[in-house]
Design an enzyme around this catalytic site. Structure first.
Site, PDB file in Angstrom:
ATOM      1  N   ASP A  17       4.546   6.888   0.538  1.00  0.00           N
ATOM      2  CA  ASP A  17       3.740   7.197   1.720  1.00  0.00           C
ATOM      3  C   ASP A  17       2.759   8.316   1.356  1.00  0.00           C
ATOM      4  O   ASP A  17       3.178   9.430   1.027  1.00  0.00           O
ATOM      5  CB  ASP A  17       4.680   7.658   2.837  1.00  0.00           C
ATOM      6  CG  ASP A  17       3.947   7.978   4.132  1.00  0.00           C
ATOM      7  OD1 ASP A  17       2.703   8.118   4.117  1.00  0.00           O
ATOM      8  OD2 ASP A  17       4.636   8.102   5.159  1.00  0.00           O
ATOM      9  N   ASN A  31     -12.285   3.526   9.359  1.00  0.00           N
ATOM     10  CA  ASN A  31     -13.305   2.579   9.832  1.00  0.00           C
ATOM     11  C   ASN A  31     -14.579   3.386  10.101  1.00  0.00           C
ATOM     12  O   ASN A  31     -14.576   4.611  10.026  1.00  0.00           O
ATOM     13  CB  ASN A  31     -12.823   1.820  11.078  1.00  0.00           C
ATOM     14  CG  ASN A  31     -12.501   2.752  12.224  1.00  0.00           C
ATOM     15  OD1 ASN A  31     -13.364   3.484  12.714  1.00  0.00           O
ATOM     16  ND2 ASN A  31     -11.248   2.762  12.655  1.00  0.00           N
ATOM     17  N   GLY A  39      -2.682   1.320  10.666  1.00  0.00           N
ATOM     18  CA  GLY A  39      -2.408   1.417   9.234  1.00  0.00           C
ATOM     19  C   GLY A  39      -2.363   2.847   8.732  1.00  0.00           C
ATOM     20  O   GLY A  39      -1.834   3.751   9.386  1.00  0.00           O
ATOM     21  N   ASP A  41      -4.777   4.914   8.355  1.00  0.00           N
ATOM     22  CA  ASP A  41      -5.624   5.787   9.175  1.00  0.00           C
ATOM     23  C   ASP A  41      -4.792   6.415  10.297  1.00  0.00           C
ATOM     24  O   ASP A  41      -4.821   7.640  10.520  1.00  0.00           O
ATOM     25  CB  ASP A  41      -6.757   4.915   9.746  1.00  0.00           C
ATOM     26  CG  ASP A  41      -7.936   5.717  10.256  1.00  0.00           C
ATOM     27  OD1 ASP A  41      -7.956   6.938  10.060  1.00  0.00           O
ATOM     28  OD2 ASP A  41      -8.844   5.090  10.842  1.00  0.00           O
TER      29      ASP A  41
HETATM   30  N1  AR6 Z   1       0.713   5.403   2.569  1.00  0.00           N
HETATM   31  C1  AR6 Z   1       0.190   4.597   1.629  1.00  0.00           C
HETATM   32  N2  AR6 Z   1      -0.314   3.364   1.908  1.00  0.00           N
HETATM   33  C2  AR6 Z   1      -0.247   2.950   3.197  1.00  0.00           C
HETATM   34  C3  AR6 Z   1       0.285   3.728   4.246  1.00  0.00           C
HETATM   35  C4  AR6 Z   1       0.787   5.020   3.887  1.00  0.00           C
HETATM   36  N3  AR6 Z   1       1.295   5.848   4.803  1.00  0.00           N
HETATM   37  N4  AR6 Z   1       0.188   3.013   5.409  1.00  0.00           N
HETATM   38  C5  AR6 Z   1      -0.373   1.834   5.104  1.00  0.00           C
HETATM   39  N5  AR6 Z   1      -0.643   1.775   3.762  1.00  0.00           N
HETATM   40  P1  AR6 Z   1      -4.956  -0.414   6.087  1.00  0.00           P
HETATM   41  P2  AR6 Z   1      -7.729  -1.242   5.474  1.00  0.00           P
HETATM   42  C6  AR6 Z   1      -1.271   0.699   2.970  1.00  0.00           C
HETATM   43  O1  AR6 Z   1      -4.828  -1.567   7.001  1.00  0.00           O
HETATM   44  O2  AR6 Z   1      -7.288  -2.564   5.022  1.00  0.00           O
HETATM   45  C7  AR6 Z   1      -7.320   0.893  10.185  1.00  0.00           C
HETATM   46  O3  AR6 Z   1      -7.035   0.546  11.505  1.00  0.00           O
HETATM   47  C8  AR6 Z   1      -1.274  -0.688   3.555  1.00  0.00           C
HETATM   48  O4  AR6 Z   1      -0.022  -1.315   3.302  1.00  0.00           O
HETATM   49  O5  AR6 Z   1      -4.440   0.891   6.511  1.00  0.00           O
HETATM   50  O6  AR6 Z   1      -8.745  -0.484   4.644  1.00  0.00           O
HETATM   51  C9  AR6 Z   1      -8.659   1.600  10.028  1.00  0.00           C
HETATM   52  O7  AR6 Z   1      -8.998   2.377  11.153  1.00  0.00           O
HETATM   53  C10 AR6 Z   1      -2.394  -1.344   2.760  1.00  0.00           C
HETATM   54  O8  AR6 Z   1      -1.915  -1.720   1.477  1.00  0.00           O
HETATM   55  O9  AR6 Z   1      -6.533  -0.171   5.668  1.00  0.00           O
HETATM   56  C11 AR6 Z   1      -9.606   0.451   9.851  1.00  0.00           C
HETATM   57  O10 AR6 Z   1      -9.992  -0.102  11.081  1.00  0.00           O
HETATM   58  C12 AR6 Z   1      -3.390  -0.197   2.564  1.00  0.00           C
HETATM   59  O11 AR6 Z   1      -2.643   1.005   2.866  1.00  0.00           O
HETATM   60  C13 AR6 Z   1      -8.791  -0.551   9.078  1.00  0.00           C
HETATM   61  O12 AR6 Z   1      -7.428  -0.286   9.404  1.00  0.00           O
HETATM   62  C14 AR6 Z   1      -4.609  -0.269   3.455  1.00  0.00           C
HETATM   63  O13 AR6 Z   1      -4.273  -0.836   4.711  1.00  0.00           O
HETATM   64  C15 AR6 Z   1      -8.956  -0.386   7.587  1.00  0.00           C
HETATM   65  O14 AR6 Z   1      -8.289  -1.425   6.928  1.00  0.00           O
END
Ligand code: AR6
Length: 173
Positions: A17, A31, A39, A41
Site C-alpha cells: 500500500d 484525475n 482507488g 486517489d
Molecule cells: N497502493 C498502491 N496501489 C494501489 C492502492 C494503494 N493504496 N490502491 C489502489 N492501487 P486507480 P487509475 C492500485 O484506479 O487507473 C480514481 O478514481 C490499483 O490496484 O487508483 O489511474 C482517480 O480519481 C491499480 O493497480 O487509478 C481517477 O478518476 C493502480 O493502483 C481514476 O481513479 C491504479 O488504479 C484513475 O484511474
C-alpha cells in the site's frame, strides 16, 4: 507491508500500500480535477487528511500526462506528486505517450523540488483500464531512461497492489 521486494540498481518493486511508505514523495494516480476520487486517489486523500484537498483546490486541475506537487500532510511521505494517466481507449489515442509523460514529468518535478526518493503506483491500471503488461513496460522503460540521463534521483520504488501486478512488473525489471 513489504512482503515482496526486488531491486535492480536504483529501481525497487514492492507489493503493498503506497500510503504506508516513508519516502520523500509518493505519486498519486489522480484525475484532471485533482479533487479526489476512488482507488489510490481516494486512499491517499483519506490518509493525508482534508488539508490535501484544500491544497489541491488551489492548483487548477491537471492535464493527462502532466504532474503537480503538494505536501503530504498526515501521510508518512513528505510530498505527493499528482499525475493524471490516460484513459485506455484501445491504444490509438496517444495513451502510451501520455502514460510515459506521467512518469517523466513526475520524475522531473521531483528533481526540481530536490527530491531523492520517489514511489509510483501502476498509473492508469485500475479505473482507467490500461493493459498491465503494456503499462509496466512503459513505466520501467521511461524510468530507466530518465535515471540514465539524470543522477539527482537516488531511488524509485514501484508499489504494486497485489501479486499479479507485482509479477508483471518483475518481468520488466
Ligand atoms: N497502493 C498502491 N496501489 C494501489 C492502492 C494503494 N493504496 N490502491 C489502489 N492501487 P486507480 P487509475 C492500485 O484506479 O487507473 C480514481 O478514481 C490499483 O490496484 O487508483 O489511474 C482517480 O480519481 C491499480 O493497480 O487509478 C481517477 O478518476 C493502480 O493502483 C481514476 O481513479 C491504479 O488504479 C484513475 O484511474
Amino acid at each position: 507491508m513489504r512482503k515482496k521486494v526486488k531491486s535492480l540498481g536504483k529501481i525497487d518493486i514492492v507489493c503493498g500500500d503506497i500510503t504506508n511508505l516513508e519516502i520523500d514523495v509518493i505519486v498519486n494516480a489522480a484525475n484532471t480535477t485533482l479533487l479526489g476520487g476512488g482507488g489510490i486517489d481516494g486512499a491517499i486523500h483519506r490518509a493525508a487528511g482534508p488539508e490535501l484537498l484544500a491544497e489541491c483546490r488551489t492548483l487548477g486541475g491537471c492535464q493527462p500526462g502532466e504532474a503537480k506537487i503538494t505536501r503530504g500532510y498526515h501521510l508518512p511521505a513528505r510530498f505527493v506528486i499528482h499525475t493524471v494517466g490516460p484513459i485506455w481507449h484501445g491504444g490509438k489515442h496517444e495513451e502510451a505517450e501520455t502514460l510515459a509523460n506521467c512518469y517523466r514529468n513526475s520524475l522531473q518535478l521531483a528533481v526540481e523540488n530536490g527530491i531523492k526518493t520517489v514511489a509510483f503506483p501502476a498509473i492508469s491500471c485500475g479505473a482507467y483500464g490500461y493493459p498491465i503488461q503494456a503499462a509496466a513496460q512503459i513505466a520501467m522503460n521511461t524510468t530507466r531512461e530518465f535515471l540514465a540521463t539524470n543522477d539527482k534521483i537516488d531511488k524509485v520504488i514501484f508499489v504494486l497492489w497485489g501479486e499479479e501486478f507485482y509479477e508483471v512488473w518483475r518481468q520488466f525489471l
